[in-house]
Design a protein around this motif. Structure first.
Motif, PDB file in Angstrom:
ATOM      1  N   SER A  17      -0.703  31.040  25.336  1.00  0.00           N
ATOM      2  CA  SER A  17      -0.772  29.665  24.853  1.00  0.00           C
ATOM      3  C   SER A  17      -0.615  29.609  23.338  1.00  0.00           C
ATOM      4  CB  SER A  17      -2.107  29.031  25.250  1.00  0.00           C
ATOM      5  OG  SER A  17      -2.245  29.011  26.652  1.00  0.00           O
ATOM      6  N   TYR A  18      -1.217  30.606  22.658  1.00  0.00           N
ATOM      7  CA  TYR A  18      -1.165  30.634  21.207  1.00  0.00           C
ATOM      8  C   TYR A  18       0.269  30.810  20.708  1.00  0.00           C
ATOM      9  CZ  TYR A  18      -1.970  32.252  16.427  1.00  0.00           C
ATOM     10  OH  TYR A  18      -1.929  32.408  15.069  1.00  0.00           O
ATOM     11  N   PHE A  19       0.998  31.755  21.326  1.00  0.00           N
ATOM     12  CA  PHE A  19       2.375  32.005  20.894  1.00  0.00           C
ATOM     13  C   PHE A  19       3.307  30.855  21.288  1.00  0.00           C
ATOM     14  CE2 PHE A  19       0.977  36.535  20.796  1.00  0.00           C
ATOM     15  CZ  PHE A  19       1.203  36.731  19.452  1.00  0.00           C
ATOM     16  N   THR A  20       3.002  30.211  22.426  1.00  0.00           N
ATOM     17  CA  THR A  20       3.757  29.016  22.798  1.00  0.00           C
ATOM     18  C   THR A  20       3.561  27.929  21.766  1.00  0.00           C
ATOM     19  OG1 THR A  20       3.566  29.517  25.158  1.00  0.00           O
ATOM     20  CG2 THR A  20       4.086  27.231  24.561  1.00  0.00           C
ATOM     21  N   PHE A  21       2.315  27.776  21.319  1.00  0.00           N
ATOM     22  CA  PHE A  21       1.998  26.785  20.288  1.00  0.00           C
ATOM     23  C   PHE A  21       2.736  27.110  18.988  1.00  0.00           C
ATOM     24  CE2 PHE A  21      -0.609  25.806  16.534  1.00  0.00           C
ATOM     25  CZ  PHE A  21      -0.623  24.426  16.610  1.00  0.00           C
ATOM     26  N   LEU A  22       2.727  28.401  18.594  1.00  0.00           N
ATOM     27  CA  LEU A  22       3.413  28.805  17.375  1.00  0.00           C
ATOM     28  C   LEU A  22       4.910  28.536  17.476  1.00  0.00           C
ATOM     29  CD1 LEU A  22       1.727  32.187  16.393  1.00  0.00           C
ATOM     30  CD2 LEU A  22       1.404  29.950  15.333  1.00  0.00           C
ATOM     31  N   SER A  23       5.493  28.847  18.661  1.00  0.00           N
ATOM     32  CA  SER A  23       6.923  28.624  18.856  1.00  0.00           C
ATOM     33  C   SER A  23       7.257  27.139  18.771  1.00  0.00           C
ATOM     34  CB  SER A  23       7.357  29.177  20.222  1.00  0.00           C
ATOM     35  OG  SER A  23       8.710  28.895  20.468  1.00  0.00           O
ATOM     36  N   PHE A  24       6.424  26.309  19.404  1.00  0.00           N
ATOM     37  CA  PHE A  24       6.636  24.867  19.381  1.00  0.00           C
ATOM     38  C   PHE A  24       6.530  24.336  17.955  1.00  0.00           C
ATOM     39  CE2 PHE A  24       4.881  20.556  19.500  1.00  0.00           C
ATOM     40  CZ  PHE A  24       5.866  19.902  20.220  1.00  0.00           C
ATOM     41  N   THR A  25       5.514  24.834  17.241  1.00  0.00           N
ATOM     42  CA  THR A  25       5.308  24.390  15.864  1.00  0.00           C
ATOM     43  C   THR A  25       6.477  24.797  14.985  1.00  0.00           C
ATOM     44  OG1 THR A  25       2.916  24.588  16.143  1.00  0.00           O
ATOM     45  CG2 THR A  25       3.748  24.494  13.888  1.00  0.00           C
ATOM     46  N   ALA A  26       6.982  26.034  15.200  1.00  0.00           N
ATOM     47  CA  ALA A  26       8.115  26.511  14.412  1.00  0.00           C
ATOM     48  C   ALA A  26       9.344  25.644  14.652  1.00  0.00           C
ATOM     49  CB  ALA A  26       8.423  27.961  14.761  1.00  0.00           C
ATOM     50  N   CYS A  27       9.575  25.267  15.929  1.00  0.00           N
ATOM     51  CA  CYS A  27      10.719  24.408  16.253  1.00  0.00           C
ATOM     52  C   CYS A  27      10.581  23.056  15.586  1.00  0.00           C
ATOM     53  CB  CYS A  27      10.837  24.233  17.769  1.00  0.00           C
ATOM     54  SG  CYS A  27      11.356  25.718  18.637  1.00  0.00           S
ATOM     55  N   GLU A  28       9.349  22.539  15.615  1.00  0.00           N
ATOM     56  CA  GLU A  28       9.117  21.229  15.020  1.00  0.00           C
ATOM     57  C   GLU A  28       9.419  21.225  13.532  1.00  0.00           C
ATOM     58  OE1 GLU A  28       7.876  18.072  16.436  1.00  0.00           O
ATOM     59  OE2 GLU A  28       8.957  19.191  17.968  1.00  0.00           O
ATOM     60  N   ASN A  29       9.331  22.374  12.894  1.00  0.00           N
ATOM     61  CA  ASN A  29       9.551  22.468  11.462  1.00  0.00           C
ATOM     62  C   ASN A  29      11.014  22.690  11.091  1.00  0.00           C
ATOM     63  OD1 ASN A  29       6.849  22.061  10.808  1.00  0.00           O
ATOM     64  ND2 ASN A  29       6.370  24.253  11.006  1.00  0.00           N
ATOM     65  N   ILE A  30      11.889  22.849  12.092  1.00  0.00           N
ATOM     66  CA  ILE A  30      13.319  23.006  11.827  1.00  0.00           C
ATOM     67  C   ILE A  30      13.910  21.637  11.532  1.00  0.00           C
ATOM     68  CG2 ILE A  30      15.551  23.738  12.731  1.00  0.00           C
ATOM     69  CD1 ILE A  30      14.049  25.607  14.633  1.00  0.00           C
ATOM     70  N   PRO A  31      14.496  21.427  10.367  1.00  0.00           N
ATOM     71  CA  PRO A  31      15.076  20.122  10.042  1.00  0.00           C
ATOM     72  C   PRO A  31      16.095  19.674  11.087  1.00  0.00           C
ATOM     73  CG  PRO A  31      15.000  21.492   8.078  1.00  0.00           C
ATOM     74  CD  PRO A  31      14.631  22.381   9.237  1.00  0.00           C
ATOM     75  N   GLY A  32      15.949  18.459  11.562  1.00  0.00           N
ATOM     76  CA  GLY A  32      16.882  17.892  12.512  1.00  0.00           C
ATOM     77  C   GLY A  32      16.624  18.252  13.957  1.00  0.00           C
ATOM     78  N   HIS A  33      15.585  19.061  14.243  1.00  0.00           N
ATOM     79  CA  HIS A  33      15.338  19.477  15.621  1.00  0.00           C
ATOM     80  C   HIS A  33      14.943  18.286  16.485  1.00  0.00           C
ATOM     81  CE1 HIS A  33      14.328  22.018  18.960  1.00  0.00           C
ATOM     82  NE2 HIS A  33      13.059  21.625  18.967  1.00  0.00           N
ATOM     83  N   LEU A  34      15.668  18.120  17.587  1.00  0.00           N
ATOM     84  CA  LEU A  34      15.465  17.029  18.546  1.00  0.00           C
ATOM     85  C   LEU A  34      15.664  15.646  17.922  1.00  0.00           C
ATOM     86  CD1 LEU A  34      12.490  18.381  20.687  1.00  0.00           C
ATOM     87  CD2 LEU A  34      14.954  18.657  21.041  1.00  0.00           C
ATOM     88  N   LYS A  35      16.444  15.599  16.858  1.00  0.00           N
ATOM     89  CA  LYS A  35      16.823  14.338  16.237  1.00  0.00           C
ATOM     90  C   LYS A  35      18.342  14.169  16.342  1.00  0.00           C
ATOM     91  CE  LYS A  35      12.991  14.187  12.937  1.00  0.00           C
ATOM     92  NZ  LYS A  35      12.612  14.105  11.496  1.00  0.00           N
ATOM     93  N   PRO A  36      18.851  12.956  16.102  1.00  0.00           N
ATOM     94  CA  PRO A  36      20.304  12.748  16.189  1.00  0.00           C
ATOM     95  C   PRO A  36      21.075  13.646  15.236  1.00  0.00           C
ATOM     96  CG  PRO A  36      19.162  10.641  16.187  1.00  0.00           C
ATOM     97  CD  PRO A  36      18.123  11.689  15.889  1.00  0.00           C
ATOM     98  N   LEU A  37      22.279  13.999  15.640  1.00  0.00           N
ATOM     99  CA  LEU A  37      23.146  14.837  14.818  1.00  0.00           C
ATOM    100  C   LEU A  37      23.296  14.221  13.431  1.00  0.00           C
ATOM    101  CD1 LEU A  37      25.061  17.336  14.940  1.00  0.00           C
ATOM    102  CD2 LEU A  37      26.906  15.733  15.478  1.00  0.00           C
ATOM    103  N   GLY A  38      23.184  15.059  12.398  1.00  0.00           N
ATOM    104  CA  GLY A  38      23.284  14.596  11.027  1.00  0.00           C
ATOM    105  C   GLY A  38      21.954  14.559  10.307  1.00  0.00           C
TER     106      GLY A  38
END
Length: 456
Positions: A17-38
């Motif tokens: 669960s901890y590493f899943t949380f870290l992975s999710f958090t890391a993705c959330e910090n990627i600019p533009g992740h799960l947002k419209p192109l651009g």
């Protein structure tokens, strides 16, 4: 022991669960992740703005050859493009209502979705209450309403025009991220469009992950880009093109782009032309500054059957030669063998070279590639087609595995005027997207700078 095992499993579960949380958090910090192109980074700026269409020579030398996009602002307001004023819904219904037009069933482009064909009048009745989107080759009867810009009227450009397409919806449409093997002039008769554009030099990055080569488009969700699935897009530079009513945009050959049409009546016409590597100044019979827009009804277009042989073979050879402009036999042989799927004997390569080498000086020029009669290849080299065609079953299976294999061949559903089309009505309202939020460079049409030349 039981306590030990329970604790062990709890600890493993905790770590998971901890590493899943870290992975999710890391993705959330990627600019533009799960947002419209651009949204992944600020744009490099807007494309070059012009006040009028360039002359054919200027267009070829400074925009086609150098692969530079531009927008001609408000050019349709000059009264030289009849459709701009004429094509109201009332006019289209009265003059062309009985014509059958091709229609897509979704505003977010899906190349596997059902397509339809229906009378223009039927489309006009429903398009404001549905998600239908007309994408249709301009009918012969409508050509008198359209003019060809001066940029395409000599030097061989007038013979390169392949098709003229009408794009019509109530707005809110989104294309896939794709490129075209053609040069494109897109003129906006009504509405507003935003385009995210990537230079063709970013082909390795854009096509690195989940790219559908048979249809030349990326499978990325343009509304919610998964930056884990498409890591090469994370910092990819892009340009913005904001189109308003009356503008015309030039999209160069093989530039990647994604189009968003804002809500409201949205009507555009685009002119697709085969990409030329050579401009023939000798065929410009009159002074280029005296050229006027020419009616489409007086322009001969190449249909697919007429253009497929010469255009496809020329493009195949020139793509293999890349940026070379003068080619000797040795260089020709090396490059052509690289694109062949079967071994080419020396005598066949010599024959190909001789057919293209019109002046027999041992060097091939771009002019000779463009004036070559490629029918001679098939007449004089019996096995010519087999050198570049893989007919084995594996190749057939690979093609059938492509997600959009039937995109260009499936038949649209025919809808008559009296048919019930309630299944197309009342769609879910699409999310309005803007390219001017805080995560993207705040730009308006007045603020766009002509930065693209320096960046390219």
């Amino acid at each position: 022991m039981a306590v030990f095992h329970v604790g062990k499993y709890n600890f493993v579960y905790f770590l998971s669960s901890y590493f899943t949380f870290l992975s999710f958090t890391a993705c959330e910090n990627i600019p533009g992740h799960l947002k419209p192109l651009g949204h992944h980074r600020k744009s490099l700026g807007g494309v070059t703005l012009l006040k009028e269409f360039p002359s054919p020579t200027d267009f070829y030398e400074n925009y086609i050859a150098k692969s530079v996009p531009f927008i001609v602002k408000g050019v349709l307001e000059n009264g030289q493009f009849p459709a701009y004023k004429l094509w109201t819904d009332q006019y289209l219904d009265k003059e062309y209502g009985s014509l059958f037009v091709d229609v897509e069933g979704g505003k977010k482009e899906d190349r596997n979705a059902q397509a339809y064909t229906m009378p223009m009048s039927k489309f006009l009745q429903i398009y404001n209450q549905s998600n239908v989107y007309m994408v249709h080759d301009v009918a012969t009867e409508m050509k008198a309403d359209i003019t060809i810009p001066v940029s395409l009227q000599c030097g061989g450009l007038e013979k390169a025009i392949k098709s003229v397409i009408m794009w019509f919806s109530s707005g809110g449409t989104r294309s896939v991220l794709h490129n075209d093997g053609l040069d494109n002039i897109n003129c906006l008769l009504d509405g507003n469009k935003d385009l995210i554009m990537f230079h063709k030099k970013y082909k390795p990055e854009i096509e690195a992950d989940h790219f559908v080569h048979y249809g030349a488009y990326s499978s990325v969700d343009v509304e919610a880009v998964d930056m884990e699935k498409f890591p090469k897009l994370r910092d990819l530079p892009w340009y913005m093109a904001n189109m308003t009513k009356g503008d015309c945009l030039f999209i160069p050959y093989q530039w990647y782009h994604q189009v968003y049409s804002h809500s409201g009546r949205n009507l555009a016409v685009n002119i697709w032309s085969n990409h030329l590597r050579w401009f023939d100044k000798t065929v410009c019979k009159e002074s280029e500054d005296k050229l006027k827009p020419k009616s489409l009804k007086n322009t001969e277009l190449k249909n697919d059957e007429e253009s497929s042989l010469d255009d496809e073979l020329r493009d195949m050879f020139l793509d293999a030669l890349d940026e070379l402009t003068n080619v000797n036999f040795e260089e020709f042989a090396v490059r052509i063998r690289l694109i062949a799927v079967n071994e080419i004997p020396d005598d066949a390569l010599t024959k190909m070279f001789d057919i293209i080498d019109n002046d027999k000086n041992g060097m091939l020029t771009m002019g000779e590639f463009h004036t070559c009669d490629y029918d001679e290849m098939f007449e004089q080299i019996p096995d010519f087609e087999s050198f570049f065609t893989n007919n084995d079953q594996d190749a057939v299976d690979d093609k059938n595995d492509q997600p959009d294999n039937n995109y260009y061949t499936k038949q649209p559903m025919r809808i008559e005027m009296e048919d019930d089309v309630s299944f197309l009505l009342n769609p879910k309202k699409s999310l309005e997207v803007t390219l001017n939020d805080e995560n993207i460079q705040e730009e308006t049409n007045d603020q766009i700078k002509n930065t693209v030349r320096e960046e390219l």
